[in-house]
Design a protein around this motif. Sequence first.
Motif, PDB file in Angstrom:
ATOM      1  N   THR A  16       0.810  -1.225   0.000  1.00  0.00           N
ATOM      2  CA  THR A  16       0.000   0.000   0.000  1.00  0.00           C
ATOM      3  C   THR A  16       0.839   1.269   0.000  1.00  0.00           C
ATOM      4  O   THR A  16       0.568   2.213  -0.748  1.00  0.00           O
ATOM      5  CB  THR A  16      -0.942   0.006   1.222  1.00  0.00           C
ATOM      6  N   ALA A  17       1.878   1.324   0.826  1.00  0.00           N
ATOM      7  CA  ALA A  17       2.669   2.555   0.955  1.00  0.00           C
ATOM      8  C   ALA A  17       3.345   2.924  -0.361  1.00  0.00           C
ATOM      9  O   ALA A  17       3.283   4.080  -0.809  1.00  0.00           O
ATOM     10  CB  ALA A  17       3.711   2.390   2.059  1.00  0.00           C
ATOM     11  N   LEU A  18       3.976   1.941  -0.999  1.00  0.00           N
ATOM     12  CA  LEU A  18       4.643   2.207  -2.283  1.00  0.00           C
ATOM     13  C   LEU A  18       3.621   2.542  -3.357  1.00  0.00           C
ATOM     14  O   LEU A  18       3.839   3.466  -4.158  1.00  0.00           O
ATOM     15  CB  LEU A  18       5.483   0.998  -2.699  1.00  0.00           C
ATOM     16  N   LEU A  19       2.501   1.832  -3.391  1.00  0.00           N
ATOM     17  CA  LEU A  19       1.477   2.107  -4.397  1.00  0.00           C
ATOM     18  C   LEU A  19       0.935   3.526  -4.265  1.00  0.00           C
ATOM     19  O   LEU A  19       0.696   4.205  -5.270  1.00  0.00           O
ATOM     20  CB  LEU A  19       0.331   1.098  -4.278  1.00  0.00           C
ATOM     21  N   ASN A  20       0.764   3.992  -3.040  1.00  0.00           N
ATOM     22  CA  ASN A  20       0.298   5.368  -2.839  1.00  0.00           C
ATOM     23  C   ASN A  20       1.297   6.369  -3.406  1.00  0.00           C
ATOM     24  O   ASN A  20       0.916   7.380  -4.009  1.00  0.00           O
ATOM     25  CB  ASN A  20       0.063   5.635  -1.347  1.00  0.00           C
ATOM     26  N   LYS A 109      12.098   9.692  -9.021  1.00  0.00           N
ATOM     27  CA  LYS A 109      11.494   9.065  -7.843  1.00  0.00           C
ATOM     28  C   LYS A 109      12.005   7.634  -7.637  1.00  0.00           C
ATOM     29  O   LYS A 109      12.063   7.140  -6.503  1.00  0.00           O
ATOM     30  CB  LYS A 109       9.972   9.034  -7.984  1.00  0.00           C
ATOM     31  N   VAL A 110      12.350   6.977  -8.730  1.00  0.00           N
ATOM     32  CA  VAL A 110      12.739   5.561  -8.662  1.00  0.00           C
ATOM     33  C   VAL A 110      13.947   5.363  -7.755  1.00  0.00           C
ATOM     34  O   VAL A 110      13.984   4.419  -6.948  1.00  0.00           O
ATOM     35  CB  VAL A 110      13.019   5.007 -10.076  1.00  0.00           C
ATOM     36  N   SER A 111      14.943   6.228  -7.849  1.00  0.00           N
ATOM     37  CA  SER A 111      16.147   6.075  -7.033  1.00  0.00           C
ATOM     38  C   SER A 111      15.823   6.155  -5.545  1.00  0.00           C
ATOM     39  O   SER A 111      16.459   5.498  -4.716  1.00  0.00           O
ATOM     40  CB  SER A 111      17.183   7.146  -7.403  1.00  0.00           C
ATOM     41  N   THR A 112      14.810   6.940  -5.196  1.00  0.00           N
ATOM     42  CA  THR A 112      14.377   7.041  -3.795  1.00  0.00           C
ATOM     43  C   THR A 112      13.615   5.793  -3.384  1.00  0.00           C
ATOM     44  O   THR A 112      13.833   5.241  -2.291  1.00  0.00           O
ATOM     45  CB  THR A 112      13.473   8.278  -3.607  1.00  0.00           C
ATOM     46  N   TRP A 113      12.712   5.320  -4.247  1.00  0.00           N
ATOM     47  CA  TRP A 113      11.894   4.144  -3.925  1.00  0.00           C
ATOM     48  C   TRP A 113      12.754   2.890  -3.771  1.00  0.00           C
ATOM     49  O   TRP A 113      12.442   2.025  -2.975  1.00  0.00           O
ATOM     50  CB  TRP A 113      10.835   3.942  -4.992  1.00  0.00           C
ATOM     51  N   VAL A 114      13.823   2.810  -4.554  1.00  0.00           N
ATOM     52  CA  VAL A 114      14.730   1.662  -4.453  1.00  0.00           C
ATOM     53  C   VAL A 114      15.291   1.536  -3.040  1.00  0.00           C
ATOM     54  O   VAL A 114      15.436   0.435  -2.498  1.00  0.00           O
ATOM     55  CB  VAL A 114      15.872   1.794  -5.489  1.00  0.00           C
ATOM     56  N   LYS A 115      15.611   2.662  -2.430  1.00  0.00           N
ATOM     57  CA  LYS A 115      16.184   2.667  -1.081  1.00  0.00           C
ATOM     58  C   LYS A 115      15.104   2.518  -0.002  1.00  0.00           C
ATOM     59  O   LYS A 115      15.350   1.946   1.054  1.00  0.00           O
ATOM     60  CB  LYS A 115      16.956   3.963  -0.851  1.00  0.00           C
ATOM     61  N   GLN A 116      13.926   3.031  -0.292  1.00  0.00           N
ATOM     62  CA  GLN A 116      12.891   3.127   0.731  1.00  0.00           C
ATOM     63  C   GLN A 116      11.995   1.892   0.818  1.00  0.00           C
ATOM     64  O   GLN A 116      11.512   1.555   1.901  1.00  0.00           O
ATOM     65  CB  GLN A 116      12.028   4.366   0.448  1.00  0.00           C
ATOM     66  N   PHE A 120       9.993  -2.892  -3.978  1.00  0.00           N
ATOM     67  CA  PHE A 120      10.312  -2.306  -5.282  1.00  0.00           C
ATOM     68  C   PHE A 120      11.564  -2.962  -5.859  1.00  0.00           C
ATOM     69  O   PHE A 120      11.623  -3.278  -7.043  1.00  0.00           O
ATOM     70  CB  PHE A 120      10.518  -0.797  -5.125  1.00  0.00           C
ATOM     71  N   ASN A 121      12.566  -3.178  -5.008  1.00  0.00           N
ATOM     72  CA  ASN A 121      13.765  -3.898  -5.455  1.00  0.00           C
ATOM     73  C   ASN A 121      13.418  -5.313  -5.883  1.00  0.00           C
ATOM     74  O   ASN A 121      13.945  -5.830  -6.874  1.00  0.00           O
ATOM     75  CB  ASN A 121      14.799  -3.947  -4.319  1.00  0.00           C
ATOM     76  N   GLN A 122      12.521  -5.947  -5.131  1.00  0.00           N
ATOM     77  CA  GLN A 122      12.130  -7.326  -5.436  1.00  0.00           C
ATOM     78  C   GLN A 122      11.524  -7.425  -6.822  1.00  0.00           C
ATOM     79  O   GLN A 122      11.774  -8.387  -7.559  1.00  0.00           O
ATOM     80  CB  GLN A 122      11.134  -7.828  -4.394  1.00  0.00           C
ATOM     81  N   LEU A 123      10.724  -6.417  -7.203  1.00  0.00           N
ATOM     82  CA  LEU A 123      10.120  -6.406  -8.535  1.00  0.00           C
ATOM     83  C   LEU A 123      11.189  -6.528  -9.611  1.00  0.00           C
ATOM     84  O   LEU A 123      11.081  -7.358 -10.523  1.00  0.00           O
ATOM     85  CB  LEU A 123       9.320  -5.115  -8.742  1.00  0.00           C
ATOM     86  N   PHE A 124      12.255  -5.744  -9.501  1.00  0.00           N
ATOM     87  CA  PHE A 124      13.267  -5.742 -10.551  1.00  0.00           C
ATOM     88  C   PHE A 124      14.237  -6.910 -10.430  1.00  0.00           C
ATOM     89  O   PHE A 124      14.749  -7.394 -11.443  1.00  0.00           O
ATOM     90  CB  PHE A 124      13.994  -4.390 -10.572  1.00  0.00           C
ATOM     91  N   PHE A 125      14.480  -7.386  -9.210  1.00  0.00           N
ATOM     92  CA  PHE A 125      15.281  -8.608  -9.081  1.00  0.00           C
ATOM     93  C   PHE A 125      14.585  -9.771  -9.767  1.00  0.00           C
ATOM     94  O   PHE A 125      15.216 -10.583 -10.457  1.00  0.00           O
ATOM     95  CB  PHE A 125      15.518  -8.942  -7.607  1.00  0.00           C
ATOM     96  N   GLU A 126      13.273  -9.856  -9.610  1.00  0.00           N
ATOM     97  CA  GLU A 126      12.510 -10.919 -10.267  1.00  0.00           C
ATOM     98  C   GLU A 126      12.549 -10.754 -11.784  1.00  0.00           C
ATOM     99  O   GLU A 126      12.640 -11.739 -12.525  1.00  0.00           O
ATOM    100  CB  GLU A 126      11.066 -10.915  -9.763  1.00  0.00           C
ATOM    101  N   GLN A 127      12.492  -9.507 -12.243  1.00  0.00           N
ATOM    102  CA  GLN A 127      12.568  -9.269 -13.685  1.00  0.00           C
ATOM    103  C   GLN A 127      13.923  -9.701 -14.243  1.00  0.00           C
ATOM    104  O   GLN A 127      14.005 -10.306 -15.311  1.00  0.00           O
ATOM    105  CB  GLN A 127      12.344  -7.776 -13.988  1.00  0.00           C
ATOM    106  N   TYR A 128      14.987  -9.399 -13.507  1.00  0.00           N
ATOM    107  CA  TYR A 128      16.324  -9.834 -13.943  1.00  0.00           C
ATOM    108  C   TYR A 128      16.402 -11.352 -14.019  1.00  0.00           C
ATOM    109  O   TYR A 128      16.972 -11.909 -14.959  1.00  0.00           O
ATOM    110  CB  TYR A 128      17.401  -9.296 -12.995  1.00  0.00           C
ATOM    111  N   ASN A 129      15.834 -12.033 -13.033  1.00  0.00           N
ATOM    112  CA  ASN A 129      15.838 -13.504 -13.039  1.00  0.00           C
ATOM    113  C   ASN A 129      15.076 -14.059 -14.236  1.00  0.00           C
ATOM    114  O   ASN A 129      15.518 -15.006 -14.895  1.00  0.00           O
ATOM    115  CB  ASN A 129      15.230 -14.037 -11.738  1.00  0.00           C
ATOM    116  N   ILE A 130      13.913 -13.451 -14.519  1.00  0.00           N
ATOM    117  CA  ILE A 130      13.107 -13.891 -15.661  1.00  0.00           C
ATOM    118  C   ILE A 130      13.871 -13.703 -16.962  1.00  0.00           C
ATOM    119  O   ILE A 130      13.946 -14.608 -17.805  1.00  0.00           O
ATOM    120  CB  ILE A 130      11.776 -13.120 -15.703  1.00  0.00           C
TER     121      ILE A 130
END
Length: 208
Positions: A16-20, A109-116, A120-130
């Motif tokens: 919820t927090a990230l989606l907001n 905003k992405v650089s901030t969300w990556v740290k926060q 969000f990191n999990q989304l892209f780690f999964e994409q890299y694996n795929i």
Amino acid sequence: MSQNELIKTKLSFLGTALLNNIVESSSVLSFEKDTELLREGQFVKVIPIVLEGLIKVFSRFEDKELLLYYIKPAESCVMSFSASLKNTPSQVFAVTEEKTTVILLPVSKVSTWVKQFPTFNQLFFEQYNIRYSELLKTINHLLFDKLDVRLYHYLVEKKEFTKKNPIKISHRQIANELGTAREVISRLIKKLEGEHKVKQHSNQIEIL
């Protein structure tokens, strides 16, 4: 369904927090089929996440294309993500394969969300694996499969990604994406048709 409802339905796994934050800072746009969203050499200002539709990501050498991967709903573009974080030009093209709705995340905003937000990191780690798995699969096909086998796998995957059968696609487009000549593709499709694996219609190919 409203845009906010669509985002929260497709991307609920982000929390919820990230989606907001995403809803507040990002924009949702729809593009018609064959719209170029990103080109080689362009600096990435926004990162797309597909909500509905399909995006084709490919590289180009002279007049030949090399299909890299498709971005399906709830997926993003790892090449855009990587280029944005490094502030380097894109090495790929991204074009809509059908009418597509995306949410565009501003790079600032992405650089901030990556740290926060760990999700969000999990989304892209999964994409890299795929994408890594897909790359290994592609290399395996290139090394061990004849072109007719690669062509058939390509058509089956296209059917699965687009959820359409028959598929509206030209022999020239297939040839570009598989890195060969149109005449070769036309000959191999006739071979597959003789094996009762596909059937040709007017500007369409049906997988049997």
